[in-house]
Scaffold this motif. Structure first.
Motif, PDB file in Angstrom:
ATOM      1  N   PHE A   1      29.858 -11.101  -4.149  1.00  0.00           N
ATOM      2  CA  PHE A   1      29.964 -10.168  -3.532  1.00  0.00           C
ATOM      3  C   PHE A   1      29.778  -8.629  -4.079  1.00  0.00           C
ATOM      4  O   PHE A   1      30.480  -7.550  -2.575  1.00  0.00           O
ATOM      5  N   PHE A   2      29.553  -8.923  -5.014  1.00  0.00           N
ATOM      6  CA  PHE A   2      29.519  -7.333  -5.250  1.00  0.00           C
ATOM      7  C   PHE A   2      30.763  -6.698  -5.801  1.00  0.00           C
ATOM      8  O   PHE A   2      31.002  -5.591  -5.003  1.00  0.00           O
ATOM      9  N   ASN A   3      31.978  -7.311  -5.379  1.00  0.00           N
ATOM     10  CA  ASN A   3      33.757  -6.433  -5.173  1.00  0.00           C
ATOM     11  C   ASN A   3      34.490  -7.300  -6.247  1.00  0.00           C
ATOM     12  O   ASN A   3      34.368  -8.681  -6.139  1.00  0.00           O
ATOM     13  N   PHE A   4      35.248  -6.317  -6.607  1.00  0.00           N
ATOM     14  CA  PHE A   4      36.021  -7.171  -7.234  1.00  0.00           C
ATOM     15  C   PHE A   4      37.262  -7.640  -7.086  1.00  0.00           C
ATOM     16  O   PHE A   4      38.469  -7.969  -7.328  1.00  0.00           O
ATOM     17  N   THR A   5      37.835  -7.459  -5.485  1.00  0.00           N
ATOM     18  CA  THR A   5      38.630  -8.203  -4.547  1.00  0.00           C
ATOM     19  C   THR A   5      38.956  -9.702  -5.280  1.00  0.00           C
ATOM     20  O   THR A   5      40.314 -10.163  -5.356  1.00  0.00           O
ATOM     21  N   PRO A   6      38.330 -10.506  -4.960  1.00  0.00           N
ATOM     22  CA  PRO A   6      38.551 -12.019  -5.881  1.00  0.00           C
ATOM     23  C   PRO A   6      39.200 -12.268  -6.828  1.00  0.00           C
ATOM     24  O   PRO A   6      40.752 -12.581  -6.715  1.00  0.00           O
ATOM     25  N   TYR A   7      39.526 -10.992  -7.551  1.00  0.00           N
ATOM     26  CA  TYR A   7      40.202 -10.793  -9.294  1.00  0.00           C
ATOM     27  C   TYR A   7      41.671 -10.545  -8.540  1.00  0.00           C
ATOM     28  O   TYR A   7      42.628 -11.833  -8.952  1.00  0.00           O
ATOM     29  N   VAL A   8      41.594  -9.659  -7.744  1.00  0.00           N
ATOM     30  CA  VAL A   8      42.873  -9.159  -7.292  1.00  0.00           C
ATOM     31  C   VAL A   8      43.387 -10.485  -7.058  1.00  0.00           C
ATOM     32  O   VAL A   8      44.822 -10.675  -6.047  1.00  0.00           O
ATOM     33  N   LEU A   9      43.316 -11.630  -5.487  1.00  0.00           N
ATOM     34  CA  LEU A   9      43.756 -12.602  -5.061  1.00  0.00           C
ATOM     35  C   LEU A   9      43.874 -13.574  -6.293  1.00  0.00           C
ATOM     36  O   LEU A   9      45.213 -14.243  -5.595  1.00  0.00           O
ATOM     37  N   ALA A  10      43.142 -13.830  -6.884  1.00  0.00           N
ATOM     38  CA  ALA A  10      43.155 -14.694  -7.819  1.00  0.00           C
ATOM     39  C   ALA A  10      45.027 -13.774  -8.808  1.00  0.00           C
ATOM     40  O   ALA A  10      45.540 -14.932  -9.049  1.00  0.00           O
TER      41      ALA A  10
ATOM     42  N   VAL B   1      40.107 -18.370 -11.932  1.00  0.00           N
ATOM     43  CA  VAL B   1      39.741 -17.253 -12.339  1.00  0.00           C
ATOM     44  C   VAL B   1      38.315 -17.224 -12.399  1.00  0.00           C
ATOM     45  O   VAL B   1      37.596 -15.637 -12.308  1.00  0.00           O
ATOM     46  N   ARG B   2      37.800 -18.553 -12.728  1.00  0.00           N
ATOM     47  CA  ARG B   2      36.430 -18.313 -13.035  1.00  0.00           C
ATOM     48  C   ARG B   2      35.787 -18.396 -12.246  1.00  0.00           C
ATOM     49  O   ARG B   2      34.501 -18.174 -11.167  1.00  0.00           O
ATOM     50  N   ALA B   3      36.945 -18.869 -10.275  1.00  0.00           N
ATOM     51  CA  ALA B   3      36.712 -19.171  -9.595  1.00  0.00           C
ATOM     52  C   ALA B   3      36.429 -17.082  -8.237  1.00  0.00           C
ATOM     53  O   ALA B   3      35.455 -17.323  -7.762  1.00  0.00           O
ATOM     54  N   ALA B   4      37.089 -16.530  -8.768  1.00  0.00           N
ATOM     55  CA  ALA B   4      36.757 -15.010  -8.216  1.00  0.00           C
ATOM     56  C   ALA B   4      35.677 -14.761  -9.405  1.00  0.00           C
ATOM     57  O   ALA B   4      35.015 -13.266  -8.665  1.00  0.00           O
ATOM     58  N   GLN B   5      35.709 -15.140 -10.245  1.00  0.00           N
ATOM     59  CA  GLN B   5      34.120 -14.123 -10.860  1.00  0.00           C
ATOM     60  C   GLN B   5      32.734 -14.796 -10.326  1.00  0.00           C
ATOM     61  O   GLN B   5      32.284 -14.024  -9.983  1.00  0.00           O
ATOM     62  N   ILE B   6      33.124 -15.941  -9.853  1.00  0.00           N
ATOM     63  CA  ILE B   6      31.746 -16.567  -8.907  1.00  0.00           C
ATOM     64  C   ILE B   6      31.791 -16.066  -8.067  1.00  0.00           C
ATOM     65  O   ILE B   6      31.004 -14.831  -7.643  1.00  0.00           O
ATOM     66  N   GLU B   7      32.632 -15.689  -6.661  1.00  0.00           N
ATOM     67  CA  GLU B   7      32.505 -14.776  -6.208  1.00  0.00           C
ATOM     68  C   GLU B   7      32.344 -13.344  -6.091  1.00  0.00           C
ATOM     69  O   GLU B   7      32.082 -12.454  -5.620  1.00  0.00           O
ATOM     70  N   THR B   8      32.923 -12.862  -6.855  1.00  0.00           N
ATOM     71  CA  THR B   8      32.590 -11.164  -7.328  1.00  0.00           C
ATOM     72  C   THR B   8      31.174 -10.563  -7.792  1.00  0.00           C
ATOM     73  O   THR B   8      30.701 -10.231  -7.963  1.00  0.00           O
TER      74      THR B   8
ATOM     75  N   ASP C   1      39.722  -5.044  -0.222  1.00  0.00           N
ATOM     76  CA  ASP C   1      38.487  -5.376   0.750  1.00  0.00           C
ATOM     77  C   ASP C   1      38.787  -6.455   1.314  1.00  0.00           C
ATOM     78  O   ASP C   1      38.912  -7.708   1.117  1.00  0.00           O
ATOM     79  N   GLY C   2      39.466  -6.678   3.091  1.00  0.00           N
ATOM     80  CA  GLY C   2      39.821  -7.796   3.110  1.00  0.00           C
ATOM     81  C   GLY C   2      39.158  -8.837   3.793  1.00  0.00           C
ATOM     82  O   GLY C   2      39.017  -9.970   2.977  1.00  0.00           O
ATOM     83  N   GLU C   3      37.857  -8.403   3.895  1.00  0.00           N
ATOM     84  CA  GLU C   3      36.433  -9.416   4.410  1.00  0.00           C
ATOM     85  C   GLU C   3      36.522 -10.298   2.763  1.00  0.00           C
ATOM     86  O   GLU C   3      35.549 -11.590   3.731  1.00  0.00           O
ATOM     87  N   VAL C   4      36.111  -9.151   2.129  1.00  0.00           N
ATOM     88  CA  VAL C   4      35.568 -10.434   0.641  1.00  0.00           C
ATOM     89  C   VAL C   4      36.945 -11.075   0.261  1.00  0.00           C
ATOM     90  O   VAL C   4      36.419 -12.613  -0.414  1.00  0.00           O
ATOM     91  N   LEU C   5      38.304 -10.919   0.588  1.00  0.00           N
ATOM     92  CA  LEU C   5      39.186 -11.670   0.270  1.00  0.00           C
ATOM     93  C   LEU C   5      39.524 -12.932   1.205  1.00  0.00           C
ATOM     94  O   LEU C   5      39.546 -14.011   0.089  1.00  0.00           O
TER      95      LEU C   5
END
Length: 262
Positions: free
Chosen positions: A221-230, A211-218, A37-41
């Motif tokens: 947003f209820f979305n796994f895109t932050p993990y992909v970003l990390a 990784v932890r920041a991506a977990q917080i953002e996930t 998801d581009g917006e979440v990223l």
């Protein structure tokens, strides 16, 4: 030119086939929404980037400490004579223990066990203990790489240096170690590529890295895109090192074979 054009065409065809196959899967739309998801990223980028900077700081300090400690361990394991047996045994036990213990267990033992002893009156940040744990583990691996390089140097090099009046310390510093480092540089670079990924494990101690920041953002947003970003940030970090390793290994191979690759 013909070979280059054929290579480009075959690569494009293969990429197109993979892309078409991916798009034709029944769950692609749901996966795209959950992971790409581009917006979440864009929304998660500031916090994940801030955490990634912490990973870079841990990586820089760890590399320096690992190089120093690993070279010291390798030197101790190559000492000759019965008087040095205790130091050789200590270095051997160290490498055996930390090469055999999973990194995540070392992180827990160091990050939670040592502070629990209350030996230090102040509370140190989790990234400090993560750096210590990474250093302990990777020093064991890299020391074996250094030791292999030192033992690969022909004994005549040492004998020639000693015949010129150099002490053992100067022989190691001026003759043996420079040759050993040149021989094992590709292997060292591969270890540091692995280290670039493993710095993300400091998140298990509570450090707010990428990784932890991506977990917080996930969770937000209820979305796994932050993990992909990390993951993309770690890939961007690793690619230059990987390419440099390939280039240097090919350069060393050409110098040694002098007749081309067999």
């Amino acid at each position: 030119m013909r070979s280059v054009l054929i290579s480009i065409a075959s690569t494009i065809v293969l990429a197109a086939l993979v892309w078409i196959l991916l798009l034709s899967t029944p769950g692609w739309a749901r996966v795209q929404e959950s992971f790409f998801d581009g917006e979440v990223l864009l929304a998660a980028l500031p916090r994940v980037w801030s955490g990634f900077l912490l990973n870079l700081r841990v990586l820089g300090v760890t590399i320096v400490l690992v190089l120093v400690i690993a070279l010291l361990l390798a030197t101790l394991r190559t000492l000759r004579g019965p008087v040095w047996l205790p130091l050789r045994a200590l270095a051997t036990v160290y490498t055996d223990v930390f090469r055999g213990t999973p990194l995540i267990i070392v992180l827990y033992l160091v990050g939670f066990g040592i502070p629990g002893l209350e030996l230090i009156p102040v509370r140190l940040p989790y990234e400090f203990w993560g750096t210590i744990a990474l250093t302990l583990t990777y020093s064991a691996y890299v020391s074996e790489v250094f030791r292999a390089g030192i033992e690969a140097v022909h004994p005549s090099q040492r004998q020639a240096a000693r015949s010129l009046g150099l002490t053992h310390a100067k022989t190691m510093r001026l003759v043996v170690v420079p040759q050993a480092v040149r021989k094992v540089t590709p292997a060292l670079m591969n270890d540091f590529v692995a280290l670039q990924k493993d710095v993300g494990l400091v998140s298990v101690l509570g450090a707010v890295d990428a990784v932890r920041a991506a977990q917080i953002e996930t969770a937000a947003f209820f979305n796994f895109t932050p993990y992909v970003l990390a993951g993309l940030l770690f890939i961007v970090l690793a690619i230059p090192t990987i390419r440099f390793t390939d280039w240097y290994a090919a350069r060393v191979r050409r110098r040694e074979q002098i007749g081309g690759i067999v």
